[in-house]
Design a protein around this motif. Structure first.
Motif, mmCIF file in Angstrom:
data_model
loop_
_atom_site.group_PDB
_atom_site.id
_atom_site.type_symbol
_atom_site.label_atom_id
_atom_site.label_comp_id
_atom_site.label_asym_id
_atom_site.label_seq_id
_atom_site.Cartn_x
_atom_site.Cartn_y
_atom_site.Cartn_z
ATOM 1 N N THR A 51 -45.652 -0.392 -149.691
ATOM 2 C CA THR A 51 -44.486 -0.544 -148.824
ATOM 3 C C THR A 51 -44.830 -1.409 -147.617
ATOM 4 O O THR A 51 -45.985 -1.523 -147.210
ATOM 5 N N LYS A 52 -43.782 -1.967 -147.067
ATOM 6 C CA LYS A 52 -43.905 -2.769 -145.851
ATOM 7 C C LYS A 52 -42.596 -2.666 -145.088
ATOM 8 O O LYS A 52 -41.514 -2.738 -145.678
ATOM 9 N N SER A 53 -42.691 -2.499 -143.787
ATOM 10 C CA SER A 53 -41.471 -2.495 -142.982
ATOM 11 C C SER A 53 -41.747 -3.128 -141.623
ATOM 12 O O SER A 53 -42.872 -3.081 -141.115
ATOM 13 N N THR A 54 -40.717 -3.723 -141.069
ATOM 14 C CA THR A 54 -40.774 -4.247 -139.707
ATOM 15 C C THR A 54 -39.516 -3.807 -138.967
ATOM 16 O O THR A 54 -38.424 -3.797 -139.531
ATOM 17 N N LEU A 55 -39.699 -3.431 -137.719
ATOM 18 C CA LEU A 55 -38.583 -3.035 -136.861
ATOM 19 C C LEU A 55 -38.667 -3.828 -135.576
ATOM 20 O O LEU A 55 -39.735 -3.904 -134.945
ATOM 21 N N THR A 56 -37.563 -4.421 -135.192
ATOM 22 C CA THR A 56 -37.457 -5.114 -133.910
ATOM 23 C C THR A 56 -36.220 -4.580 -133.219
ATOM 24 O O THR A 56 -35.101 -4.735 -133.736
ATOM 25 N N MET A 57 -36.403 -3.935 -132.076
ATOM 26 C CA MET A 57 -35.280 -3.298 -131.391
ATOM 27 C C MET A 57 -35.347 -3.552 -129.897
ATOM 28 O O MET A 57 -36.432 -3.714 -129.319
ATOM 29 N N MET A 58 -34.185 -3.590 -129.279
ATOM 30 C CA MET A 58 -34.110 -3.754 -127.831
ATOM 31 C C MET A 58 -33.012 -2.869 -127.264
ATOM 32 O O MET A 58 -32.044 -2.520 -127.955
ATOM 33 N N GLN A 59 -33.180 -2.519 -125.997
ATOM 34 C CA GLN A 59 -32.204 -1.708 -125.275
ATOM 35 C C GLN A 59 -32.164 -2.175 -123.830
ATOM 36 O O GLN A 59 -33.186 -2.567 -123.264
ATOM 37 N N ALA A 60 -31.000 -2.115 -123.242
ATOM 38 C CA ALA A 60 -30.852 -2.367 -121.812
ATOM 39 C C ALA A 60 -29.757 -1.446 -121.300
ATOM 40 O O ALA A 60 -28.678 -1.369 -121.899
ATOM 41 N N PHE A 61 -30.040 -0.724 -120.236
ATOM 42 C CA PHE A 61 -29.035 0.207 -119.722
ATOM 43 C C PHE A 61 -29.193 0.389 -118.218
ATOM 44 O O PHE A 61 -30.266 0.180 -117.641
ATOM 45 N N ILE A 62 -28.093 0.749 -117.618
ATOM 46 C CA ILE A 62 -28.038 1.058 -116.189
ATOM 47 C C ILE A 62 -27.612 2.514 -116.053
ATOM 48 O O ILE A 62 -26.666 2.950 -116.701
ATOM 49 N N ASN A 63 -28.305 3.253 -115.222
ATOM 50 C CA ASN A 63 -27.853 4.605 -114.917
ATOM 51 C C ASN A 63 -28.054 4.906 -113.439
ATOM 52 O O ASN A 63 -28.871 4.282 -112.764
ATOM 53 N N GLY A 64 -27.258 5.826 -112.952
ATOM 54 C CA GLY A 64 -27.339 6.179 -111.546
ATOM 55 C C GLY A 64 -26.164 7.030 -111.116
ATOM 56 O O GLY A 64 -25.327 7.447 -111.943
ATOM 57 N N GLU A 65 -26.106 7.285 -109.832
ATOM 58 C CA GLU A 65 -25.075 8.150 -109.269
ATOM 59 C C GLU A 65 -24.299 7.429 -108.179
ATOM 60 O O GLU A 65 -24.851 6.615 -107.433
ATOM 61 N N SER A 66 -23.014 7.741 -108.103
ATOM 62 C CA SER A 66 -22.190 7.275 -106.999
ATOM 63 C C SER A 66 -21.053 8.274 -106.808
ATOM 64 O O SER A 66 -20.877 9.185 -107.620
ATOM 65 N N TYR A 67 -20.296 8.106 -105.749
ATOM 66 C CA TYR A 67 -19.240 9.046 -105.415
ATOM 67 C C TYR A 67 -17.915 8.325 -105.211
ATOM 68 O O TYR A 67 -17.863 7.222 -104.660
ATOM 69 N N THR A 68 -16.856 8.970 -105.686
ATOM 70 C CA THR A 68 -15.486 8.590 -105.360
ATOM 71 C C THR A 68 -14.894 9.771 -104.602
ATOM 72 O O THR A 68 -14.543 10.784 -105.211
#
Length: 790
Positions: A412-429
């Motif tokens: 068997t042979k496998s390749t995985l190429t993955m990316m992620q980008a995210f923003i997280n945080g807190e704010s108030y209304t």
């Protein structure tokens, strides 16, 4: 839900909350005695409480005007108090200076983490913020301390007894971990990336590189809705901590086990801007079955670069090499029933070429603090997996239990190429807190397998009772591997290609001083998968998520969640219609509580998961036509209880129980392979697990202790589909016990597995072979480990 309706709901809730709360705030900064920022300090002001972040800052909001006693406390240190006056409509600023220095603070943090069986914070790779207590999801964490105290050295080495309802479907020994729970198979994640490329993978992580393991129950759309509605587990590898320390572990045990692992953690240079961590392990391991072996070699360097006060970059490389015996050798077969052959029976002859595996993973993570409250994370990973070996399998089983052994090529042979980008945080209304998570992810997965060639090992029938492990009379296989694996796999239909991308947004709205938390989220996933040489199935799906969590007290919460997932599938429909993906919906209610200041915790959950559109063979077409129809619907429902942590000084407990009802709830007219109400294979109705560890408090015997674990699985179904209840497995009972001595620098532990010497197994029944199959666990065996910190 249309955007305008969503905005209207937020506006109405904000207005209601604003009318009932005050906008008075307290912001502070906590310093050590030598002027460093103090992280992890508990701040209490009346009914308000929080902890300082990694910069020593804290914020308390919606405080009624008046005079209060502000209390700052830290583990094993005397709290300090200060009188604070909160003015109407204003933000009050305060600075606190503790009576202990940075070195003392870090020493306590390291010590607490080392001895903690109950993890009260989530890894950033899960993307979500807040404590597990506050999140509308059942997330159970197996800490590094738990892994060490139970002498767990691989993912398939007893991890699952720490999680309610989790079972391992035995397959190919220690090659990979097939975790069953809540009516499905959990997807395997590593550092937030989905590592699944086929039904046979990925390679299990060696525990030398693992910090902890997070089991997320339910679809969890905030991570990746492309997956099983039962959930996933996330293996988090060790990262640099900034502490100068190291550790060496040596383990020896039954079946010629010899293992050494090393962990080095430190800082390069004098400015503390470059951190490193290096983990490595080497293992030689046999088996209770003759001729089997599983040798592993692992190395994992990690570097963290603090580019400035707001930005850091982490680079990690994992290399795992495995040299193991034939992956199919773990099975034994008999037409007369389970346990009809000795535990040590094997079809594996000495001299059959080993299966060799190389698994390489590269992770890059970029983190940037956009503002005081928001953070950007971008990460990518590349995985290359190659194996070369074979898998034993009988051609047919005779009525007397004899058969001809056959070895099939398994490259068997496998390749995985993955990316992620995210923003997280807190704010108030106004007085409504928003915990925002928004991001994108994408990936490409390629998998190739050649299983097209077979070689008979025997010239005449082989008897497992009298010829266990005997040499092949027809010689060993010598397969032609001159063609590239990709070409061999394509011609043989052993391919799986996946491309996906997704975008998601989640808002956890906090009301009533953040005691009431409402989560509204959605994810759009675009997915394409082509399996076994067939045409690609393309799916575009929006999966919503809704959750609610309410803190009855600061240490007690209740929650509810409605979440969805999608699983693409391929096939040829009998009516030539378009294949639909499997969809899953999870409805869940739960109760969480932290006890004794977070020393131990409990979670009680009830759930119902419905899976739709799963394909099965068309009953009105010839068996070899390849045509399918939708099965109908499968339903899993159950109750789960998890308890973990330190109950008293020296007394640690991990206990869990799960009731799982997993059955076919609807059947498409004409389908005969399933019947309504039929139990789905591969589960136990009741699972009980407990581990108790106790260290003697007597000064003269300081460091001496004992540990005991038991597992009981009741109502086990066969691991293959059948309408015959007599083919189900008997109940499973296992007891382990250990004695140990440890202090802050040394540790020695002797563990006995399967204390009562039971015949333990998992298996099923194959109709096409007219035979039972199963894999055995070893009878009573031992493991001795020595740990040294420096």
């Amino acid at each position: 839900m249309p955007l305008k309706i969503y905005q209207l709901i937020i506006l109405l809730m904000s207005a209601a909350a604003s009318a009932a709360a005050q906008n008075n705030q307290l912001k502070g900064h906590v310093l050590t005695s030598d002027g460093a920022s103090a992280e992890g300090v508990t701040i209490v002001l009346g009914k308000h409480n929080t902890t300082t972040d990694n910069k020593g800052n804290f914020t308390l909001r919606n405080i009624k005007a008046g005079t209060y006693q502000l209390v700052a406390s830290f583990v094993h240190h005397q709290p300090i108090e200060q009188t604070i006056r909160i003015a109407e409509g204003e933000t009050t600023m305060v600075e606190l200076r503790l009576e202990w220095n940075k070195e003392e603070l870090e020493a306590v943090l390291v010590s607490a983490k080392k001895s903690n069986y109950n993890v009260v914070s989530l890894d950033p790779t899960l993307r979500i913020q807040g404590k597990p207590l506050e999140i509308a999801q059942n997330i159970q964490i197996v800490s590094n301390r738990t892994l060490q105290s139970q002498q767990i050295i691989s993912m398939s080495d007893g991890v699952l007894k720490n999680i309610s309802g989790a079972m391992r479907q035995e397959h190919w020994g220690d090659l990979y971990t097939n975790v069953k729970m809540r009516g499905g198979q959990l997807h395997a994640f590593a550092n937030g990336f989905n590592m699944v490329t086929s039904p046979w993978g990925p390679l299990t992580e060696d525990m030398s590189i693992v910090d902890h393991i997070e089991f997320v129950k339910g679809p969890a759309g905030f991570m990746l809705s492309y997956g099983d509605p039962a959930g996933f587990y996330n293996v988090v590898t060790k990262k640099p901590t900034g502490a100068e320390r190291g550790a060496i572990d040596f383990t020896a045990g039954s079946f010629n086990l010899m293992r050494i692992a090393a962990d080095y953690d430190g800082v390069l240079g004098k400015n503390g801007k470059i951190l490193y961590r290096m983990n490595a392990a080497a293992q030689k391991k046999g088996s209770h079955r003759p001729n089997e072996f599983n040798d592993r070699y692992t190395i994992a360097p990690v570097m963290k670069f603090k580019l400035n006060d707001r930005t850091q970059l982490t680079a990690e490389y994992n290399l795992q090499l495995a040299n193991m015996s034939d992956v199919g050798s773990y099975y034994i077969f008999s037409p007369t029933g389970y346990k009809t052959l000795p535990v040590e029976t094997t079809q594996l002859p000495a001299g059959l070429p080993a299966t060799k595996i190389a698994d390489q993973r590269v992770y890059l993570q970029f983190e940037h603090q956009l503002s005081e409250n928001y953070k950007l994370t971008a990460q990518t990973m590349y995985n290359s997996y190659n194996s070369k070996g074979s898998s034993l399998w009988p051609e047919a089983i005779n009525s007397d239990g004899t058969y001809i052994r056959s070895a099939g090529i398994w490259d068997t042979k496998s390749t995985l190429t993955m990316m992620q980008a995210f923003i997280n945080g807190e704010s108030y209304t106004g007085n409504v807190r928003h915990r925002i998570l928004a991001g994108i992810d994408a990936g490409e997965k390629k998998y190739y397998a050649d299983w097209t060639k077979t070689h008979r090992l025997d010239t005449s029938t082989w008897n497992p009772l009298t010829q266990s492990g005997s040499l092949p009379t027809a010689g060993y296989p010598d397969w032609d591997r001159s063609e590239p694996l990709e070409q061999r796999a394509t011609l043989g239909g052993g391919t799986n290609f996946v491309n996906y991308s997704g975008i998601y947004i989640q808002d956890e709205l906090g009301f009533l001083n953040n005691n009431l938390r409402i989560t509204i989220a959605g994810r759009y996933t675009s997915f394409s998968q082509a399996m076994y040489g067939g045409a690609a199935l393309k799916v575009d799906k929006i999966t919503p998520r809704f959750g609610i969590s309410y803190s009855i007290t600061p240490s007690t919460s209740v929650y509810g969640v409605l979440d969805q997932s999608v699983i693409p599938q391929t096939g040829l429909m009998a009516d030539n219609s378009k294949v639909k993906p499997i969809t899953g919906t999870n409805t869940e209610l739960g109760f969480k509580r932290d006890w004794a200041g977070g020393s131990w915790s409990s979670t009680l959950a009830v759930y119902r998961i419905v899976r739709r559109n799963e394909l099965t063979a068309d009953p009105n077409s010839p068996p070899n036509s390849g045509r399918s129809v939708s099965l109908g619907e499968k339903t899993a429902l159950g109750v789960e209880l998890d308890i973990r942590g330190t109950l008293a000084t020296g007394l640690h407990l991990i206990a869990n129980y799960a009731y799982t009802e997993n059955y076919v709830s609807k059947v498409t007219p004409g389908v005969t392979a399933f019947a309504k109400g039929q139990q789905i294979p591969g589960f136990a109705k009741n699972t009980y697990n407990a581990t108790v560890r106790y260290q003697l408090p007597v000064p003269a015997l300081k460091g001496i202790g004992a540990q005991a674990s038991f597992s009981y699985l009741e109502g086990r179904s066969t691991y293959s589909l059948t309408n015959d209840p007599s083919r189900n497995m008997e109940d499973y009972h296992r007891m382990d016990a250990a004695i140990f001595w440890e202090n802050h620098q040394f540790g020695v532990q002797l563990q006995c597995y399967n204390l009562f010497n039971q015949y333990l197994y998992t298996g099923g029944y194959y109709d096409f072979l007219n035979s039972y199959y199963w894999q055995t666990e070893p009878r009573r065996n031992f493991r001795l480990s020595v740990h040294y910190n420096f």
